[in-house]
Design a protein around this motif. Structure first.
Motif: not given
Length: 168
Positions: A1-27
């Motif tokens: 992501m850091y070497e080519d942010p225009s290519r990988w930023a959306i991928t990383l941020q989408s994955y971060v949002q998904l995994t954080m959401l998964q963690q937050h909704i766990l009981p």
């Protein structure tokens, strides 16, 4: 992501949002010998990193913004306390250098400065995005021993925040 942010930023941020959401909704589960439950997460679902729109094309930023807004509007993610380990970008950069992970060696100081500014605007000045809970600021430019002492000094506030949900 850091070497080519225009290519990988959306991928990383989408994955971060998904995994954080998964963690937050766990009981939440009750810890041994505790009446109340505690859930500590590294970070709340946050728009901070995607606010770094300089790292991604405008269309990716727009998609990520819509996805974030949908989550905030449609998913109840209660939070009682934000612990902000306030650290200078130079300290973070030095810690990355010392940690010596290959993927982190390309992170420029300017990127850390931009992220620091976003956190300061959000959590200290409260100008960029609504702060959903009280903020406990702990200066974190210290060595491990001093950080352990600071944790002990704030342990009660961290482990037993005044729950805003119980009042409503």
């Amino acid at each position: 992501m850091y070497e080519d942010p225009s290519r990988w930023a959306i991928t990383l941020q989408s994955y971060v949002q998904l995994t954080m959401l998964q963690q937050h909704i766990l009981p939440q589960v009750h810890a041994l010998n505790r009446k109340e439950s505690v859930k500590m997460l590294m970070k709340k679902i946050t728009f901070l990193f995607s606010l770094s729109s300089f790292t991604m094309p405008a269309v990716d930023y727009a998609v990520l913004t819509e996805w974030f807004n949908w989550i905030v509007t449609n998913v109840n993610i209660p939070i009682d306390l934000i612990v902000y380990l306030q650290t200078a970008p130079e300290t973070c950069h030095e810690r990355l250098r010392i940690r010596c992970r290959n993927e982190e060696q390309v992170i420029p100081l300017e990127y850390l400065e931009a992220l620091h500014q976003l956190h300061e605007d959000w959590l200290i000045r409260q100008t960029s995005f609504k702060v959903p809970a009280p903020v406990l600021v702990i200066p974190a430019d210290h060595d491990v021993q001093m950080m352990l002492k600071q944790y002990e000094d704030h342990k009660e506030k961290i482990m037993h925040p005044v729950c805003k949900r119980s009042a409503t």
